[in-house]
Scaffold this motif. Structure first.
Motif, PDB file in Angstrom:
ATOM      1  N   VAL A   1       0.862  -1.182   0.000  1.00 56.01           N
ATOM      2  CA  VAL A   1       0.000   0.000   0.000  1.00 56.01           C
ATOM      3  C   VAL A   1       0.906   1.242   0.000  1.00 56.01           C
ATOM      4  N   PRO A   2       1.289   1.714  -1.195  1.00 54.02           N
ATOM      5  CA  PRO A   2       2.268   2.813  -1.257  1.00 54.02           C
ATOM      6  C   PRO A   2       1.775   4.114  -0.641  1.00 54.02           C
ATOM      7  N   ALA A   3       0.494   4.406  -0.751  1.00 57.00           N
ATOM      8  CA  ALA A   3      -0.033   5.674  -0.219  1.00 57.00           C
ATOM      9  C   ALA A   3      -0.346   5.516   1.267  1.00 57.00           C
ATOM     10  N   VAL A   4       0.703   5.595   2.062  1.00 59.80           N
ATOM     11  CA  VAL A   4       0.589   5.311   3.496  1.00 59.80           C
ATOM     12  C   VAL A   4      -0.388   6.269   4.182  1.00 59.80           C
ATOM     13  N   GLU A   5      -0.258   7.549   3.884  1.00 56.35           N
ATOM     14  CA  GLU A   5      -1.081   8.524   4.609  1.00 56.35           C
ATOM     15  C   GLU A   5      -2.573   8.314   4.314  1.00 56.35           C
ATOM     16  N   ASP A   6      -2.910   8.072   3.058  1.00 57.04           N
ATOM     17  CA  ASP A   6      -4.316   7.831   2.712  1.00 57.04           C
ATOM     18  C   ASP A   6      -4.863   6.639   3.497  1.00 57.04           C
ATOM     19  N   ALA A   7      -4.079   5.577   3.534  1.00 59.19           N
ATOM     20  CA  ALA A   7      -4.550   4.357   4.211  1.00 59.19           C
ATOM     21  C   ALA A   7      -4.690   4.591   5.715  1.00 59.19           C
TER      22      ALA A   7
ATOM     23  N   CYS B   1       7.127   7.463   6.606  1.00 53.96           N
ATOM     24  CA  CYS B   1       6.213   7.100   7.707  1.00 53.96           C
ATOM     25  C   CYS B   1       6.348   8.015   8.927  1.00 53.96           C
ATOM     26  N   PRO B   2       7.561   8.395   9.349  1.00 53.59           N
ATOM     27  CA  PRO B   2       7.645   9.310  10.504  1.00 53.59           C
ATOM     28  C   PRO B   2       6.915  10.625  10.245  1.00 53.59           C
ATOM     29  N   MET B   3       7.020  11.132   9.019  1.00 53.10           N
ATOM     30  CA  MET B   3       6.330  12.398   8.701  1.00 53.10           C
ATOM     31  C   MET B   3       4.816  12.211   8.661  1.00 53.10           C
ATOM     32  N   VAL B   4       4.369  11.070   8.158  1.00 51.73           N
ATOM     33  CA  VAL B   4       2.925  10.794   8.159  1.00 51.73           C
ATOM     34  C   VAL B   4       2.409  10.740   9.593  1.00 51.73           C
ATOM     35  N   ILE B   5       3.155  10.052  10.451  1.00 52.95           N
ATOM     36  CA  ILE B   5       2.743   9.966  11.858  1.00 52.95           C
ATOM     37  C   ILE B   5       2.623  11.375  12.446  1.00 52.95           C
ATOM     38  N   ASP B   6       3.604  12.203  12.173  1.00 48.60           N
ATOM     39  CA  ASP B   6       3.590  13.563  12.730  1.00 48.60           C
ATOM     40  C   ASP B   6       2.423  14.381  12.178  1.00 48.60           C
ATOM     41  N   ARG B   7       2.125  14.221  10.893  1.00 48.36           N
ATOM     42  CA  ARG B   7       1.005  14.993  10.323  1.00 48.36           C
ATOM     43  C   ARG B   7      -0.327  14.582  10.951  1.00 48.36           C
ATOM     44  N   LEU B   8      -0.476  13.285  11.229  1.00 52.57           N
ATOM     45  CA  LEU B   8      -1.720  12.829  11.852  1.00 52.57           C
ATOM     46  C   LEU B   8      -1.826  13.297  13.307  1.00 52.57           C
TER      47      LEU B   8
ATOM     48  N   GLU C   1      -3.051   9.936  18.308  1.00 51.82           N
ATOM     49  CA  GLU C   1      -1.954  10.161  19.240  1.00 51.82           C
ATOM     50  C   GLU C   1      -1.190   8.845  19.377  1.00 51.82           C
ATOM     51  N   PRO C   2       0.083   8.805  18.968  1.00 46.63           N
ATOM     52  CA  PRO C   2       0.820   7.542  19.074  1.00 46.63           C
ATOM     53  C   PRO C   2       1.010   7.101  20.524  1.00 46.63           C
ATOM     54  N   ILE C   3       0.851   5.830  20.743  1.00 43.57           N
ATOM     55  CA  ILE C   3       1.155   5.209  22.040  1.00 43.57           C
ATOM     56  C   ILE C   3       2.532   4.579  21.968  1.00 43.57           C
ATOM     57  N   LEU C   4       2.836   4.005  20.821  1.00 43.90           N
ATOM     58  CA  LEU C   4       4.122   3.344  20.616  1.00 43.90           C
ATOM     59  C   LEU C   4       4.512   3.440  19.144  1.00 43.90           C
ATOM     60  N   VAL C   5       5.741   3.867  18.900  1.00 46.21           N
ATOM     61  CA  VAL C   5       6.340   3.762  17.565  1.00 46.21           C
ATOM     62  C   VAL C   5       7.664   3.041  17.795  1.00 46.21           C
ATOM     63  N   SER C   6       7.703   1.791  17.434  1.00 45.50           N
ATOM     64  CA  SER C   6       8.871   0.974  17.806  1.00 45.50           C
ATOM     65  C   SER C   6      10.044   1.212  16.870  1.00 45.50           C
ATOM     66  N   ASP C   7      11.224   0.902  17.358  1.00 47.00           N
ATOM     67  CA  ASP C   7      12.368   0.750  16.467  1.00 47.00           C
ATOM     68  C   ASP C   7      12.128  -0.483  15.607  1.00 47.00           C
ATOM     69  N   ALA C   8      12.994  -0.696  14.632  1.00 44.41           N
ATOM     70  CA  ALA C   8      12.864  -1.888  13.801  1.00 44.41           C
ATOM     71  C   ALA C   8      13.168  -3.125  14.649  1.00 44.41           C
TER      72      ALA C   8
ATOM     73  N   TYR D   1       6.490  -1.335  14.600  1.00 48.50           N
ATOM     74  CA  TYR D   1       5.113  -1.411  15.092  1.00 48.50           C
ATOM     75  C   TYR D   1       4.659  -0.001  15.443  1.00 48.50           C
ATOM     76  N   VAL D   2       3.452   0.352  15.001  1.00 49.64           N
ATOM     77  CA  VAL D   2       2.851   1.633  15.364  1.00 49.64           C
ATOM     78  C   VAL D   2       1.526   1.340  16.064  1.00 49.64           C
ATOM     79  N   VAL D   3       1.400   1.847  17.277  1.00 47.65           N
ATOM     80  CA  VAL D   3       0.139   1.751  18.034  1.00 47.65           C
ATOM     81  C   VAL D   3      -0.303   3.171  18.308  1.00 47.65           C
ATOM     82  N   ALA D   4      -1.484   3.545  17.831  1.00 44.53           N
ATOM     83  CA  ALA D   4      -1.918   4.937  17.970  1.00 44.53           C
ATOM     84  C   ALA D   4      -3.384   4.994  18.394  1.00 44.53           C
ATOM     85  N   ARG D   5      -3.684   5.961  19.264  1.00 43.46           N
ATOM     86  CA  ARG D   5      -5.065   6.131  19.723  1.00 43.46           C
ATOM     87  C   ARG D   5      -5.749   7.179  18.850  1.00 43.46           C
ATOM     88  N   VAL D   6      -6.913   6.818  18.351  1.00 42.23           N
ATOM     89  CA  VAL D   6      -7.658   7.727  17.481  1.00 42.23           C
ATOM     90  C   VAL D   6      -8.306   8.807  18.329  1.00 42.23           C
ATOM     91  N   ARG D   7      -8.264  10.047  17.801  1.00 46.03           N
ATOM     92  CA  ARG D   7      -8.811  11.173  18.549  1.00 46.03           C
ATOM     93  C   ARG D   7     -10.131  11.648  17.940  1.00 46.03           C
TER      94      ARG D   7
END
Ligand SMILES: C[S@@+](CC[C@H](N)C(=O)[O-])C[C@H]1O[C@@H](n2cnc3c(N)ncnc32)[C@H](O)[C@@H]1O
Length: 217
Positions: free
Chosen positions: A138-144, A172-179, A186-193, A211-217
């Protein structure tokens, strides 16, 4: 896509590492691999389904979960093993994988869906969403990820994985920040590889998983 005869029911390491953003090609590949998938992934020490199920249950108490890109159902089985007793919906582009997911009896409902398009679910329909091993395709990460947040109710969680080698190239880090910035999650966990498929020579230590675990606002 051309398969060698001996690979008819197996995986093709080059294709797996390269990935594809073409849903028809992906569906054909996973339809073909579906019967051997669980055994292959087991032999490669694939732990992501149980890790993600653990995160989903630790950080939410959902009545309904969507497993986006459920494949043959490893995440559904892991969610049930982790104690989830509510409604579990699975969605995938591979019909043969969905058929096998049905045989696990873990899912309440299974739907053919292309995650590169808007999901056919209402806003806030789920208390949690899992997406494991799917973002390669799924190349369009932000849309998904925005669509995942749309179908999860505020306070629910989105738990996704992303391969290490796609993490920076797909921003992906920039997408996380934009969201975060626009109040979507709100991210709960963004793991290292972390190790992904340690038993697969094409991945070994070279390709881990975030792994990304995020709480929806
Ligand atoms: C590596 S498997 C992961 C399956 C399952 N989540 C697991 O962890 O075992 C990737 C899955 O993503 C699905 N997939 C890939 N692209 C997709 C898309 N655009 N829409 C829906 N499913 C997709 C494939 O059909 C396949 O079942």
């Amino acid at each position: 896509m051309v398969f060698e005869d001996e690979q008819q029911s197996g995986s093709d390491g080059d294709w797996l590492v390269r990935g594809s953003g073409d849903p028809e090609e992906v569906a054909a590949y996973y339809d073909r691999w579906a019967t051997g998938y669980d055994d292959d992934l087991d032999s490669w020490s694939y732990r992501a389904p149980s890790v993600v199920a653990g995160f989903a249950m630790e950080h939410s108490a959902p009545q309904r979960i969507l497993d986006a890109g459920c494949g043959t159902g490893l995440v559904g089985v892991a969610l049930r093993a982790a104690g989830f007793e509510g409604e579990l919906h699975g969605a995938d582009v591979s019909e043969e994988s969905l058929r096998l997911a049905g045989e696990t009896n873990a899912y309440t409902m299974l739907t053919t869906a292309n995650l590169q398009e808007p999901l056919d679910f209402d806003d806030d329909a789920f208390g949690a969403l899992t997406c494991v091993g799917v973002m390669t395709y799924v190349p369009a990460v932000e849309d998904a990820w925005r669509e995942f947040c749309r179908v999860v109710e505020p306070g629910g969680v989105v738990v996704v994985t992303q391969r290490e080698d796609f993490w920076e190239p797909r921003e992906c880090p920039m997408v996380i920040d934009r969201l975060v910035a626009d109040g979507t999650w709100e991210p709960i966990l963004v793991s290292d590889a972390e190790p992904y498929l340690p038993g697969n020579d094409d991945y070994t230590d070279e390709i881990g998983v975030h792994y990304v675990v995020a709480r929806v606002r």
